[in-house]
Design an enzyme around this catalytic site. Structure first.
Site, short mmCIF file in Angstrom:
data_model
loop_
_atom_site.label_atom_id
_atom_site.label_comp_id
_atom_site.label_asym_id
_atom_site.label_seq_id
_atom_site.Cartn_x
_atom_site.Cartn_y
_atom_site.Cartn_z
N THR A 1 -0.04 1.11 6.45
CA THR A 1 0.16 0.01 5.49
C THR A 1 0.30 -1.25 6.32
OG1 THR A 1 2.57 0.29 5.48
CG2 THR A 1 1.36 1.48 3.81
N GLY A 2 -0.17 -2.36 5.79
CA GLY A 2 -0.06 -3.62 6.54
C GLY A 2 -1.38 -4.37 6.57
N ARG B 1 -13.42 -8.19 -1.21
CA ARG B 1 -12.78 -7.82 0.07
C ARG B 1 -12.28 -6.37 -0.01
NH1 ARG B 1 -7.39 -5.86 1.64
NH2 ARG B 1 -6.94 -6.62 3.72
N GLY C 1 -10.09 -3.61 2.21
CA GLY C 1 -9.19 -3.52 3.36
C GLY C 1 -9.35 -2.21 4.11
N THR D 1 0.89 -1.17 0.00
CA THR D 1 0.00 0.00 0.00
C THR D 1 0.92 1.21 0.00
OG1 THR D 1 -1.61 -1.18 1.38
CG2 THR D 1 -1.74 1.21 1.43
N1 GLY Z 1 -3.38 -2.36 4.07
C1 GLY Z 1 -3.82 -2.82 2.83
C2 GLY Z 1 -4.84 -3.84 2.90
O1 GLY Z 1 -4.86 -4.65 3.81
O2 GLY Z 1 -5.65 -3.88 2.01
#
Ligand code: GLY
Length: 405
Positions: free
Chosen positions: A284-285, A261, A263, A233
């Site tokens: 990010t993560g 999905r 995020g 990301t």
């Molecule tokens: N942090 C990006 C995601 O899990 O989509």
């Protein structure tokens, strides 16, 4: 001496269990930083200098941040964002993005968008050209086209081949089923094949990458993306000399996710949050974990109540750990990095784990007149572990291997 992956994880588990949460350096950052300043995920490093010059010359803070994240969105070789992003389990690229404009206290967001490369700009268009904050899926795509964004195939040949490799490898082992947060979840270690068998599977995977036509120099990286599906990301926050502040985050999300999905990245308050009175934060993560702690909002609220950027970020990480009661057997399968910028220019980068591997630490890119990448402050030693669990990965394929960088 090089640490093996297992050494690292064991160190992390032992130290975490022994100490509860490891002691962190207390932030010296009650002091203001410099303005203007921009902070972003390290994959924005190459785009930060020109965006900073734009900001310095009076450019809008959100437009400056968008200039950074547009770079990786346009880059077919960055497989975490935009064009070339790794696809969902059906081989379709679905993108998420959001932005917040501090000076006008507005926000925009898009989730699960197909066929449109610059979703960060689409999130800004939602903010400017609609009375809504968030559009998703087909509606968001149609809106983007109405705003002049071209429809294009986002799946590069390389990402398609990596996806094919993943699909073959995981044909009986995918994201369906209970997740880490399920009370009945069990570490999959019981079902591990014999080490020799695993090594044999790894070698076949590498061979198959060649047969699929993945370039020799990218083959090991492709194997890595199969073994360790990334949640790449990019986030960027920008603060000008007047104290105006904005932020944005964009992603292709978790590789090989279930279709539909979404995020944390497009969730205002999770992947990004900016408050003109306080500051800005992004993430990010592991998106699922960040949504549950509303990470970016938590951090900004922490700063509002007097915490330094470092302490504010570490507190959000502690909430992720708390959600698992400190169970390192689960926490080792997730990772998170927060990018934190206070309105006075003080900033911090914090991570749950030290890095992607022993030799590849998490970094935050910063420009306040000097462009640099800084290693984040980590809560735990070592790197997060692949999921599903694999044991006895051959050294040349292990996540810590220099060869896979
Ligand atoms: N942090 C990006 C995601 O899990 O989509």
């Amino acid at each position: 001496m090089a640490f093996s992956r297992r050494d690292f994880i064991q160190t992390a588990i032992v130290s975490s269990v022994a100490l509860g949460l490891p002691a962190q350096e207390k932030s010296a950052s009650t002091l203001p930083g410099k303005r203007p300043i921009m902070v972003c995920a390290n994959n924005g490093y190459d785009y930060l200098d020109s965006a900073f010059q734009f900001l310095k010359q009076g450019g809008d803070t959100l437009d400056a941040a968008l200039r950074v994240v547009k770079g990786p969105e346009d880059d077919p070789n960055d497989d975490s964002v935009g064009l070339g992003g790794l696809p969902n389990e059906e081989g379709v690229v679905e993108l998420d993005a959001c932005c917040m404009h501090g000076p006008t206290r507005r926000a925009g967001s898009v989730g699960g968008v197909r066929n449109i490369k610059n979703v960060s700009l689409v999130s800004k268009a939602v903010m400017e050209h609609t009375g809504h904050v968030m559009l998703v899926g087909e509606g968001a795509e149609r809106f983007a086209v109405a705003m002049g964004h071209p429809r294009e195939n986002l799946l590069t040949d390389r990402s398609r081949k990596i996806w094919l490799l993943w699909k073959e490898y995981h044909s009986s082992n995918d994201w369906w089923g209970p997740g880490l947060a399920d009370p009945h979840w069990k570490a999959p270690s019981d079902a591990l094949p014999h080490a020799d068998l695993m090594q044999d599977r790894m070698r076949k995977l590498h061979q198959r990458a060649g047969e699929l036509g993945i370039e020799p120099e990218f083959r090991l990286a492709a194997v890595r993306r199969v073994l360790f599906p990334p949640t790449g990301t990019i986030h960027c926050s920008a603060l000008n000399d007047k104290g105006e502040i904005s932020g944005c985050t964009t992603t292709s999300g978790l590789a090989y996710k279930l279709p539909g999905r979404v995020g944390d990245s497009p969730i205002i308050g999770a992947g990004c949050y900016t408050d003109q009175d306080v500051g800005s934060a992004g993430a990010t993560g592991s998106g699922e974990e960040n949504i549950k702690v509303a990470g970016a909002h938590t951090i900004v609220e922490n700063m509002r109540h007097g915490m330094s950027p470092l302490d504010a970020g570490m507190d959000a990480l502690k909430r992720i750990v708390r959600n698992y009661n400190g169970d390192m057997n689960r926490i080792r399968f997730m990772d998170m990095t927060y990018y934190v910028l206070r309105k006075d220019g003080a900033y911090a980068g914090v991570s749950l784990w030290q890095g992607y591997s022993a030799t590849n630490p998490h970094k935050i890119a910063v420009h306040d007149g000097t462009l640099r990448a800084e290693i984040t402050v980590a809560m735990f030693k070592g790197s997060s572990q692949e999921f599903p669990l694999m044991r006895d990965i051959p050294p040349e394929l292990s996540k810590d291997s220099e060869y896979l960088k």
